[in-house]
Structure formats: structure tokens, C-alpha cells
Design an enzyme around this catalytic site. Structure first.
Site, PDB file in Angstrom:
ATOM      1  N   TYR A  79      -2.372  -0.566   9.856  1.00  0.00           N
ATOM      2  CA  TYR A  79      -2.663  -0.214   8.927  1.00  0.00           C
ATOM      3  C   TYR A  79      -1.544  -0.187   8.366  1.00  0.00           C
ATOM      4  O   TYR A  79      -0.904  -1.655   7.459  1.00  0.00           O
ATOM      5  CB  TYR A  79      -3.284   0.237   8.122  1.00  0.00           C
ATOM      6  CG  TYR A  79      -3.915   0.170   6.540  1.00  0.00           C
ATOM      7  CD1 TYR A  79      -4.082  -1.426   6.764  1.00  0.00           C
ATOM      8  CD2 TYR A  79      -3.134   0.582   6.219  1.00  0.00           C
ATOM      9  CE1 TYR A  79      -4.904  -2.053   5.049  1.00  0.00           C
ATOM     10  CE2 TYR A  79      -3.627   0.170   4.527  1.00  0.00           C
ATOM     11  CZ  TYR A  79      -4.416  -0.549   3.760  1.00  0.00           C
ATOM     12  OH  TYR A  79      -4.571  -0.950   1.972  1.00  0.00           O
ATOM     13  N   SER A 134       0.632  -1.270   0.086  1.00  0.00           N
ATOM     14  CA  SER A 134       0.150   0.049   0.289  1.00  0.00           C
ATOM     15  C   SER A 134       0.459   1.079  -0.120  1.00  0.00           C
ATOM     16  O   SER A 134       2.137   0.943   0.215  1.00  0.00           O
ATOM     17  CB  SER A 134      -1.119  -0.164   1.148  1.00  0.00           C
ATOM     18  OG  SER A 134      -1.579   1.279   1.399  1.00  0.00           O
TER      19      SER A 134
END
Length: 275
Positions: A154, A141
Site C-alpha cells: 500500500y 498517504s
């Protein structure tokens, strides 16, 4: 490696990028084993593919190590072999500071986003190593490039997955025909991003305009994995932050804070503007 006729396992195939990758692979003549916890979502994906015979649905929780360990046996029994693994399944973090997250939520984020991909890779790698060519693709990501306010855990899970992919590529380099591709996408218009935009109070049309379309991202993921690239950054925002971080870590972090921080730390950003 050739896509047509190859067998690929795609996790998270029930929605979002995973669904788009599954459809893209099937459109190119591959056989896809779709893995997802949500059986209904897998059925919805099956309804979208051009050739239903090329898609098999396998409900599985990638955090269940015993189920993951048994999964390759089911795939081999059904298709005779497996040529690639696309680790796409993942969950988003609510936009909260670390102190506001429960221990259980932190563990779940790490289990799904990091350990699930690790267990899947370890389960399928022996079978991939037996093939003339094989691929592993891990979906990291933008949050692994620059810290995003309210997404520390995250980001940590995705950064861990990226480093796992880079390290696995080192392990296999010169010793096998299996390549490992780590993809770092920016904002992609999926249900996860829609929910994050809602939490921030951002207009949906604005968030959608800044996000890449999942079908286009899926196409790029398949292309770069097939040609064996090691690291791929997808999306305008991800490419900007990737370049900016090489220039100045402090500047990249500050820009991320200014872009997202107002929705996560409203009192603090108000103070920042006054001072």
C-alpha cells in the site's frame, strides 16, 4: 481556480473522502462527475448533495484501461468541458507482511492505487490543457511519508502516486495552466480506517479519536487544489511524521513500528520489549 461553475471528475465518489469532496465541491457551486465501481454507493452520494442537478454518477472501474480511455468522451458529451480531476479512489492493504500477500492482491493494490490514477490523468489531461485553468489532485498517504508495519505494498503504491504527481507538475510547469496537487493525508475516519483498526484490535473510539474527520479533510483538499499548491500534508499524525522524518528517518521509522507493529508482529514486538 474558481470552483463555482467548473466541472470536476471525482473518483471514489461513492464513499469516504471521495464522497465528501464531491459534496464539498457541489456546495461551492461546482458540477461533479462522480466515478466509482459501486453504483449503489454513487446513488447514496447523489442523495446527499444539495443540488442533484450538479451531480452525475458514472459507474466505472478505473483499472479498466479501455473504459477509462472512453470516459472523457462521456464527460465532454454531457457537460461540454472538464476543468479538473480529483483522483481519490483507493483500497487499503490488509495488515500483513509482504510474504503473506498473494501476487494477485499485490497487483490489485498497485492497479487501483497507482495505475488507475495514472490512466485517469492521462485520459483527461489533453482536455484539461485546453481550458484556461485546470487542476489534477492525487491522493497519496501518510504511508508514503513513513513505512507503516503491514502496509508495504500500500505504501509503495501511494509513494509511487506521490512521485508521479511531483513529476507531472514538473512536466507542466511553465508550459500550461494546469496545476498538480499531491495530498498526503494521515488517518481519516472512513470505512477503510475502521477496518484497519479492527484488524489491529484497537478500540473503535480510540481509532476515531486519532483520525481526522473526512468532511474537514475534503474541505482542505478542495482549498489547496483550487489555489494550486503542489504538496499538502493533512492531519496531525501526518504532519508529525513529515516533520520527524526530516529530522531523522530512523526515528520516524522506529516510532511507526512501535505505534503499529504490535498489531502486525505480536511475537516480534513482545520479544522487543523483553530485550
Amino acid at each position: 481556480m474558481p470552483i463555482e461553475g467548473s466541472v470536476f471528475v471525482v473518483t471514489g465518489a461513492g464513499n469516504g473522502i471521495g464522497r465528501c469532496v464531491a459534496v464539498e465541491l457541489i456546495d461551492r457551486g461546482a458540477i461533479v462527475v462522480g466515478a466509482d465501481r459501486d453504483e449503489r454507493a454513487l446513488a447514496a452520494t447523489a442523495a446527499l448533495v444539495t443540488d442533484r442537478a450538479r451531480f452525475t454518477a458514472h459507474p466505472i472501474d478505473i483499472c479498466d484501461r479501455a473504459a477509462v480511455a472512453a470516459f472523457p468522451g462521456s464527460v465532454i458529451a454531457a457537460h461540454g468541458h472538464v476543468d479538473g480531476l480529483f483522483n481519490i479512489a483507493g483500497i487499503a492493504q490488509e495488515l500483513h507482511p509482504v510474504a503473506d500477500l498473494s501476487d494477485a492482491r499485490i497487483e490489485t493494490l498497485m492497479q487501483v492505487n497507482f495505475f488507475g490514477a495514472v490512466w485517469m490523468t492521462r485520459a483527461f489531461l489533453p482536455h484539461l490543457l485546453r481550458r484556461p485553468r485546470g487542476v489534477v489532485m492525487n491522493t497519496s498517504s501518510l504511508s508514503a511519508i513513513v513505512p507503516v508495519p503491514g502496509s508495504a505494498v500500500y505504501g509503495a503504491s501511494k509513494a509511487a502516486l506521490a512521485l508521479f504527481g511531483y513529476g507531472l507538475a514538473q512536466d507542466l510547469r511553465g508550459r500550461s495552466n494546469v496545476t498538480v496537487t499531491t495530498v498526503l493525508p494521515g488517518s481519516v475516519w472512513t470505512d477503510l480506517v475502521r477496518e484497519v483498526a479492527r484488524q489491529m484490535g484497537a478500540p473503535e473510539w480510540l481509532a476515531k479519536g486519532f483520525s481526522a474527520q473526512p468532511a474537514r479533510v475534503a474541505r482542505r483538499m478542495v482549498d489547496t487544489t483550487a489555489c494550486g499548491r503542489g504538496r499538502v500534508v493533512i492531519g496531525k499524525d501526518a504532519r508529525v511524521y513529515d516533520a520527524l522524518r526530516r529530522l531523522s528517518t530512523r526515528l520516524a521509522d522506529r516510532l511507526s513500528y512501535l505505534q503499529v507493529g504490535h498489531g502486525v508482529y505480536p511475537e516480534r514486538t513482545t520479544t522487543d520489549r523483553r530485550t
